[in-house]
Write a protein that holds these residues in place. Structure first.
Motif, PDB file in Angstrom:
ATOM      1  N   ASP A 148       1.291 -11.305   8.126  1.00 36.18           N
ATOM      2  CA  ASP A 148       0.072 -10.501   8.217  1.00 36.18           C
ATOM      3  C   ASP A 148       0.428  -9.200   8.936  1.00 36.18           C
ATOM      4  N   LEU A 149       0.721  -8.164   8.169  1.00 37.29           N
ATOM      5  CA  LEU A 149       1.174  -6.890   8.729  1.00 37.29           C
ATOM      6  C   LEU A 149       0.039  -5.874   8.744  1.00 37.29           C
ATOM      7  N   PRO A 150       0.069  -4.916   9.670  1.00 43.42           N
ATOM      8  CA  PRO A 150      -0.884  -3.809   9.620  1.00 43.42           C
ATOM      9  C   PRO A 150      -0.805  -3.077   8.276  1.00 43.42           C
ATOM     10  N   ARG A 151      -1.890  -2.488   7.862  1.00 44.28           N
ATOM     11  CA  ARG A 151      -1.993  -1.896   6.530  1.00 44.28           C
ATOM     12  C   ARG A 151      -1.030  -0.728   6.306  1.00 44.28           C
ATOM     13  N   ARG A 152      -0.581  -0.094   7.385  1.00 44.88           N
ATOM     14  CA  ARG A 152       0.331   1.039   7.205  1.00 44.88           C
ATOM     15  C   ARG A 152       1.642   0.615   6.543  1.00 44.88           C
ATOM     16  N   PHE A 153       1.974  -0.665   6.604  1.00 41.12           N
ATOM     17  CA  PHE A 153       3.209  -1.153   5.995  1.00 41.12           C
ATOM     18  C   PHE A 153       3.060  -1.415   4.498  1.00 41.12           C
ATOM     19  N   ASN A 154       1.852  -1.424   3.987  1.00 45.60           N
ATOM     20  CA  ASN A 154       1.687  -1.747   2.571  1.00 45.60           C
ATOM     21  C   ASN A 154       0.535  -0.962   1.949  1.00 45.60           C
ATOM     22  N   VAL A 155      -0.650  -1.560   1.865  1.00 52.02           N
ATOM     23  CA  VAL A 155      -1.729  -0.936   1.084  1.00 52.02           C
ATOM     24  C   VAL A 155      -2.297   0.323   1.727  1.00 52.02           C
ATOM     25  N   GLY A 156      -2.021   0.554   3.004  1.00 52.78           N
ATOM     26  CA  GLY A 156      -2.463   1.794   3.643  1.00 52.78           C
ATOM     27  C   GLY A 156      -1.836   3.016   3.009  1.00 52.78           C
ATOM     28  N   MET A 157      -0.701   2.843   2.327  1.00 53.93           N
ATOM     29  CA  MET A 157      -0.065   3.958   1.616  1.00 53.93           C
ATOM     30  C   MET A 157      -0.762   4.259   0.298  1.00 53.93           C
ATOM     31  N   ILE A 158      -1.611   3.338  -0.156  1.00 59.32           N
ATOM     32  CA  ILE A 158      -2.369   3.529  -1.395  1.00 59.32           C
ATOM     33  C   ILE A 158      -3.791   3.985  -1.092  1.00 59.32           C
ATOM     34  N   ASP A 159      -4.401   3.343  -0.085  1.00 62.41           N
ATOM     35  CA  ASP A 159      -5.779   3.655   0.300  1.00 62.41           C
ATOM     36  C   ASP A 159      -5.875   3.580   1.821  1.00 62.41           C
ATOM     37  N   GLY A 160      -6.014   4.725   2.452  1.00 64.52           N
ATOM     38  CA  GLY A 160      -6.059   4.781   3.916  1.00 64.52           C
ATOM     39  C   GLY A 160      -7.460   4.786   4.490  1.00 64.52           C
TER      40      GLY A 160
ATOM     41  N   LEU B  82      -9.468   2.279   5.311  1.00 64.64           N
ATOM     42  CA  LEU B  82      -9.791   1.228   6.272  1.00 64.64           C
ATOM     43  C   LEU B  82      -8.888   1.323   7.490  1.00 64.64           C
ATOM     44  N   PRO B  83      -9.366   0.860   8.656  1.00 63.87           N
ATOM     45  CA  PRO B  83      -8.523   0.867   9.860  1.00 63.87           C
ATOM     46  C   PRO B  83      -7.238   0.081   9.648  1.00 63.87           C
ATOM     47  N   ASP B  84      -6.198   0.502  10.340  1.00 62.82           N
ATOM     48  CA  ASP B  84      -4.863  -0.067  10.148  1.00 62.82           C
ATOM     49  C   ASP B  84      -4.826  -1.568  10.403  1.00 62.82           C
ATOM     50  N   GLU B  85      -5.630  -2.047  11.345  1.00 63.94           N
ATOM     51  CA  GLU B  85      -5.582  -3.458  11.718  1.00 63.94           C
ATOM     52  C   GLU B  85      -6.488  -4.341  10.858  1.00 63.94           C
ATOM     53  N   THR B  86      -7.203  -3.762   9.892  1.00 65.73           N
ATOM     54  CA  THR B  86      -8.059  -4.561   9.018  1.00 65.73           C
ATOM     55  C   THR B  86      -7.197  -5.489   8.167  1.00 65.73           C
ATOM     56  N   PRO B  87      -7.407  -6.793   8.227  1.00 69.49           N
ATOM     57  CA  PRO B  87      -6.575  -7.716   7.429  1.00 69.49           C
ATOM     58  C   PRO B  87      -6.681  -7.401   5.939  1.00 69.49           C
ATOM     59  N   VAL B  88      -5.562  -7.526   5.255  1.00 71.12           N
ATOM     60  CA  VAL B  88      -5.549  -7.315   3.803  1.00 71.12           C
ATOM     61  C   VAL B  88      -5.975  -8.604   3.125  1.00 71.12           C
ATOM     62  N   ARG B  89      -7.062  -8.522   2.356  1.00 67.85           N
ATOM     63  CA  ARG B  89      -7.586  -9.691   1.642  1.00 67.85           C
ATOM     64  C   ARG B  89      -7.794  -9.322   0.172  1.00 67.85           C
ATOM     65  N   ALA B  90      -8.088 -10.312  -0.621  1.00 69.70           N
ATOM     66  CA  ALA B  90      -8.317 -10.058  -2.047  1.00 69.70           C
ATOM     67  C   ALA B  90      -9.492  -9.111  -2.258  1.00 69.70           C
ATOM     68  N   ASP B  91     -10.522  -9.207  -1.404  1.00 72.04           N
ATOM     69  CA  ASP B  91     -11.719  -8.390  -1.622  1.00 72.04           C
ATOM     70  C   ASP B  91     -11.567  -6.948  -1.145  1.00 72.04           C
ATOM     71  N   ASN B  92     -10.494  -6.625  -0.396  1.00 73.66           N
ATOM     72  CA  ASN B  92     -10.284  -5.225  -0.018  1.00 73.66           C
ATOM     73  C   ASN B  92      -8.917  -4.704  -0.470  1.00 73.66           C
ATOM     74  N   PHE B  93      -8.280  -5.443  -1.375  1.00 75.30           N
ATOM     75  CA  PHE B  93      -6.977  -5.045  -1.901  1.00 75.30           C
ATOM     76  C   PHE B  93      -7.187  -3.923  -2.916  1.00 75.30           C
ATOM     77  N   PRO B  94      -6.628  -2.744  -2.686  1.00 79.03           N
ATOM     78  CA  PRO B  94      -6.915  -1.602  -3.572  1.00 79.03           C
ATOM     79  C   PRO B  94      -6.243  -1.747  -4.924  1.00 79.03           C
ATOM     80  N   PRO B  95      -6.903  -1.317  -5.987  1.00 77.48           N
ATOM     81  CA  PRO B  95      -6.266  -1.347  -7.310  1.00 77.48           C
ATOM     82  C   PRO B  95      -5.136  -0.329  -7.383  1.00 77.48           C
ATOM     83  N   TRP B  96      -4.150  -0.624  -8.224  1.00 79.08           N
ATOM     84  CA  TRP B  96      -3.052   0.321  -8.410  1.00 79.08           C
ATOM     85  C   TRP B  96      -3.551   1.515  -9.218  1.00 79.08           C
TER      86      TRP B  96
END
Length: 434
Positions: free
Chosen positions: A60-72, A74-88
């Motif tokens: 469980d990594l902060p979003r800056r390591f993954n989806v934060g590079m696609i959609d910034g 949400l706050p960095d510490e917001t857990p990545v879940r299926a319902d907030n996973f950004p589309p490619w």
């Protein structure tokens, strides 16, 4: 008394049958892990595990390591879940072809059943308890980080990428699960040849997900790592139902792309001099743009063979564009490694030439012209049968690209377990490394 014993035995049989079925047929989110945690000896044994899903714990990594590079947003510490996973974003161009890390993470987050998908069709199941994991997935988008944070390596923004790499190394080294195996049971995607380039030697005991071994031969090897296909850039040919596909494809050999490359790709300029003005051949310069992809789509669909010379490294995305276009690949790359080769025989639908053969004037074209229609048709039919293995999609589907990758990871487990178990009991330096 006999009735009581018989009933007890029947209950035990039913219980173990239910347990095996639940292990095999649950979905990506592992609902059984809470129950099995009360039975550690059973949950970690190989009993009833044959053919079962790969149990994956995802950090469980902060979003800056993954989806934060696609959609910034949400706050960095917001857990990545299926319902907030950004589309490619489909218009992301070259970033898309190395987006394997995104699709692997998505497959672990998905917790429903989409069209063509069932819990039993997915190879990997996410477990929330790391004690139950077969492998540990590190959702650091290293390829995207390279592309987002200063691609030319001299841009000041590249320091952001280097900092993310350093931070990941520190996170992993602080994990008791990393320490327990020295990272051997960890899965890290580094699909772009420059992904994780500064610090990847510090995690090289892990299972890397790679495009090829061109720039990492010193720290990576086929025995431990997994070759994954590029995400294709052209649209898939879904309705290839010509009465005579051989005659409908008028061009013999097609290539469109950059002809000036480095390292392995120097062969492209040499091939242009040999093939550039030949009849029945299209060999032209092209760029990675929407218009370029449309032109390539049309060219591949109207050609019998598609040329796939090496890029800057032994592989290129063009091979997978050819596969989903049902254009028989002609591969010119002496050091290429191919995805899923333990399960798929590429000779059934591809033609291979060494660089030396390809550069012999007239040789390659004579060989292609000599392939009878019946043989080409068999290869074309085989392409139709296997092309779904090279599709990345969300929700995931049975035997698609991401499920095939997880299947390859599962094949690495016996060697991983052997290495981990040996390292724990050795009292002297490992004599095999001398």
């Amino acid at each position: 008394m006999k009735d009581v014993i018989n009933k007890s035995l029947a209950c035990l049989v039913v219980f173990f049958l239910f347990l095996c079925v639940s292990l095999i047929f649950t979905g990506t989110v592992d609902y059984k892990s809470r129950f099995l945690s009360f039975l550690p000896q059973l949950s970690n044994s190989t009993f009833c595990r044959t053919g079962s899903q790969l149990r994956v714990y995802m950090y469980d990594l902060p979003r800056r390591f993954n989806v934060g590079m696609i959609d910034g947003s949400l706050p960095d510490e917001t857990p990545v879940r299926a319902d907030n996973f950004p589309p490619w974003k489909e218009n992301n161009g070259l970033r898309k072809q190395h987006s394997v890390e995104y699709w692997m993470m998505a497959s672990l987050l998905y917790n429903g059943n989409g069209e063509g998908d069932s819990g039993s069709s997915r190879v990997a199941v996410r477990v929330m308890d790391p004690e139950l994991a077969d492998v540990f997935f590190v959702p650091f988008f290293a390829s995207l980080s390279f592309n987002v944070h200063g691609r030319n390596m001299t841009d000041p923004d590249t320091e952001i990428d280097i900092k993310l790499q350093s931070d990941i190394v520190n996170i992993l080294r602080g994990s008791k699960y990393w320490q327990r195996s020295a990272g051997r049971d960890h899965v890290i995607p580094i699909h772009h040849p420059n992904a994780f380039r500064v610090h990847r030697d510090k995690v090289n005991a892990s299972i890397f997900i790679v495009a090829d071994f061109g720039r990492i031969m010193d720290i990576s090897r086929l025995a431990k790592d997994v070759v994954a296909p590029y995400v294709h850039m052209v649209e898939s040919l879904l309705n290839d139902n010509h009465e005579d596909p051989y005659e409908s494809r008028k061009t013999l050999l097609f290539f469109r792309g950059r002809t000036v490359r480095k390292e392995e790709g120097l062969v492209r300029a040499k091939l242009k001099r040999i093939l550039g003005k030949k009849e029945d051949v299209i060999y032209e310069e092209g760029s990675a743009s929407e218009e370029g992809f449309r032109t390539s789509t049309q060219g591949m669909r109207s050609s019998k063979f598609c040329l796939n010379p090496a890029g800057d490294t032994p592989s290129s995305c063009r091979l997978f564009d050819a596969i989903v276009s049902h254009c028989v690949p002609v591969i010119v790359s002496d050091k290429i490694e191919l995805p899923y080769e333990s399960e798929i025989d590429y000779k059934e639908f591809s033609i291979f030439f060494s660089v030396k053969e390809a550069l012999k004037p007239g040789y390659m074209l004579d060989q292609l012209k000599g392939i009878p229609k019946e043989k080409w048709m068999k290869m074309w039919l085989r392409l139709q049968n296997i092309s779904h293995h090279f599709e990345y999609q969300y929700p995931p589907k049975k035997e698609d690209a991401v499920n095939m990758i997880w299947r390859q990871v599962r094949e690495k487990l016996p060697a991983v377990n052997l290495a981990v178990h040996r390292s724990r009991r050795l009292k002297v330096p490992d004599w095999w490394r001398r």
